[in-house]
Motif scaffolding. Sequence first.
Motif, short mmCIF file in Angstrom:
data_model
loop_
_atom_site.label_atom_id
_atom_site.label_comp_id
_atom_site.label_asym_id
_atom_site.label_seq_id
_atom_site.Cartn_x
_atom_site.Cartn_y
_atom_site.Cartn_z
N THR A 15 1.62 -6.21 14.66
CA THR A 15 2.23 -5.13 13.37
C THR A 15 1.12 -5.25 12.25
O THR A 15 1.21 -4.12 11.73
CB THR A 15 3.36 -4.71 13.06
OG1 THR A 15 4.65 -4.96 14.25
CG2 THR A 15 3.64 -3.94 12.35
N LEU A 16 1.34 -6.23 11.57
CA LEU A 16 0.02 -6.56 10.57
C LEU A 16 -1.52 -5.82 11.14
O LEU A 16 -2.00 -5.36 10.40
CB LEU A 16 0.23 -7.87 10.22
CG LEU A 16 -0.73 -8.63 9.00
CD1 LEU A 16 -0.28 -9.57 8.42
CD2 LEU A 16 -2.30 -8.86 9.56
N VAL A 17 -1.80 -6.73 12.46
CA VAL A 17 -2.96 -5.94 12.69
C VAL A 17 -2.97 -4.67 12.53
O VAL A 17 -4.47 -3.58 12.14
CB VAL A 17 -3.88 -6.77 13.53
CG1 VAL A 17 -4.55 -6.03 14.27
CG2 VAL A 17 -3.55 -8.28 13.98
N LEU A 18 -1.77 -3.73 13.61
CA LEU A 18 -1.95 -2.64 13.62
C LEU A 18 -1.96 -1.18 12.24
O LEU A 18 -3.36 -0.80 12.64
CB LEU A 18 -0.39 -2.13 14.19
CG LEU A 18 -0.38 -0.82 14.41
CD1 LEU A 18 -0.41 0.51 15.20
CD2 LEU A 18 0.99 -0.96 14.56
N ILE A 19 -1.29 -2.57 11.28
CA ILE A 19 -2.04 -2.27 10.45
C ILE A 19 -2.75 -2.03 8.88
O ILE A 19 -3.70 -0.59 8.56
CB ILE A 19 -0.25 -1.86 8.82
CG1 ILE A 19 0.99 -1.00 10.12
CG2 ILE A 19 -0.75 -1.55 7.53
CD1 ILE A 19 0.98 0.09 10.16
N VAL A 20 -3.10 -3.01 9.58
CA VAL A 20 -4.77 -3.08 8.74
C VAL A 20 -5.82 -1.86 8.93
O VAL A 20 -6.62 -1.78 8.83
CB VAL A 20 -4.83 -4.97 8.96
CG1 VAL A 20 -6.67 -5.06 8.48
CG2 VAL A 20 -4.09 -5.49 8.03
N LEU A 21 -5.89 -1.96 10.77
CA LEU A 21 -6.82 -1.85 11.02
C LEU A 21 -6.62 0.36 11.45
O LEU A 21 -7.37 0.73 10.84
CB LEU A 21 -7.83 -1.95 12.69
CG LEU A 21 -7.69 -3.64 13.06
CD1 LEU A 21 -8.28 -3.40 13.97
CD2 LEU A 21 -9.04 -3.36 11.97
N GLY A 22 -5.38 0.19 11.32
CA GLY A 22 -4.29 1.75 11.49
C GLY A 22 -4.46 2.78 9.96
O GLY A 22 -5.42 3.40 9.27
N ASP A 23 -3.89 1.80 9.27
CA ASP A 23 -3.99 2.24 7.46
C ASP A 23 -5.78 2.40 6.72
O ASP A 23 -5.80 3.15 6.00
CB ASP A 23 -3.08 1.68 7.01
CG ASP A 23 -1.67 1.83 6.81
OD1 ASP A 23 -1.96 3.42 7.14
OD2 ASP A 23 -0.33 1.60 6.37
N GLY A 24 -6.37 1.14 7.87
CA GLY A 24 -7.70 1.03 7.16
C GLY A 24 -8.52 2.03 7.39
O GLY A 24 -9.07 2.69 6.72
N VAL A 25 -7.89 2.64 8.63
CA VAL A 25 -8.90 4.23 8.85
C VAL A 25 -9.08 5.21 8.32
O VAL A 25 -9.64 5.84 7.94
CB VAL A 25 -9.20 4.15 10.15
CG1 VAL A 25 -8.17 4.60 10.95
CG2 VAL A 25 -10.18 4.85 10.76
N CYS A 26 -8.26 5.55 7.70
CA CYS A 26 -7.04 6.25 7.38
C CYS A 26 -8.00 6.00 5.45
O CYS A 26 -8.20 7.16 5.30
CB CYS A 26 -5.63 6.44 7.11
SG CYS A 26 -4.56 6.59 8.29
N ALA A 27 -7.12 4.86 5.25
CA ALA A 27 -8.19 4.51 3.61
C ALA A 27 -9.83 4.97 4.47
O ALA A 27 -10.25 5.65 3.01
CB ALA A 27 -8.03 3.33 3.16
#
Length: 239
Positions: A15-27
């Motif tokens: 889940t950490l990896v999911l959010i780093v890359l998912g919220d990362g693309v939003c950023a």
Amino acid sequence: MGSIATQAMGEFIGTLVLIVLGDGVCAAVNLNKSKAQGSDWVVIALGWGLAVTMGAYVGGMMGPAHLNPAVTIGFAVVGLTKWAAVVPFIIAQMLGAIVGAIIVWLAYLPHWKATEDQDAILGTFATEPAIRSLGANFITELIGTAVLVLGLASFGHGSMADGLNPLVAGSLIVSIGLSLGGPTGYAINPARDLGPRLAHAMLPIANKGGNDWGYSWVPVAGPLVGGIIGALVFAVLPL
């Protein structure tokens, strides 16, 4: 698979990896002076699909890589996951989502100060509806998550080459994003929304505004109900 503790660690890391890359693309898309600023919805949908793929590969080394409380609960309801694993998995997923959001904040540290749009900042962490209609937004999240859980359960029922499942799961996320993500930004995952929303509330983010707690129940309740419905639909299929 290993013990529940080992599997829960997989849920945390995945889940950490999911959010780093998912919220990362939003950023990347939302924040001022990002080289990807202004990229369209297709970039976000692809980014989230790849985020799920990578999170599933990493988490899948230790457990089932649900990465989503709605998947965990839905699977438990129909006997695809042990109930003893539900609480540890959800705690791990939430913690992974919070830590992942903190990492995104650090990765884009100078860009928060350069961004004055508070909605863009919150939207980097959590979902916001295009048209605010809580009942309709709830239904959208329910439908998207039902499709997600039905798809994931179906993938598990069939036979796939080793290592292919995360790629197929990622393609499902892209499909849901492109087809059903427009109204709400498709949380389809309580941890994906609530964890980063909590991080947004706690972090000293420059120019941030409120956390929109009035909407925050929608991307939690909608996916939880939708996940159960999707799992029940799978359970009654004449397989």
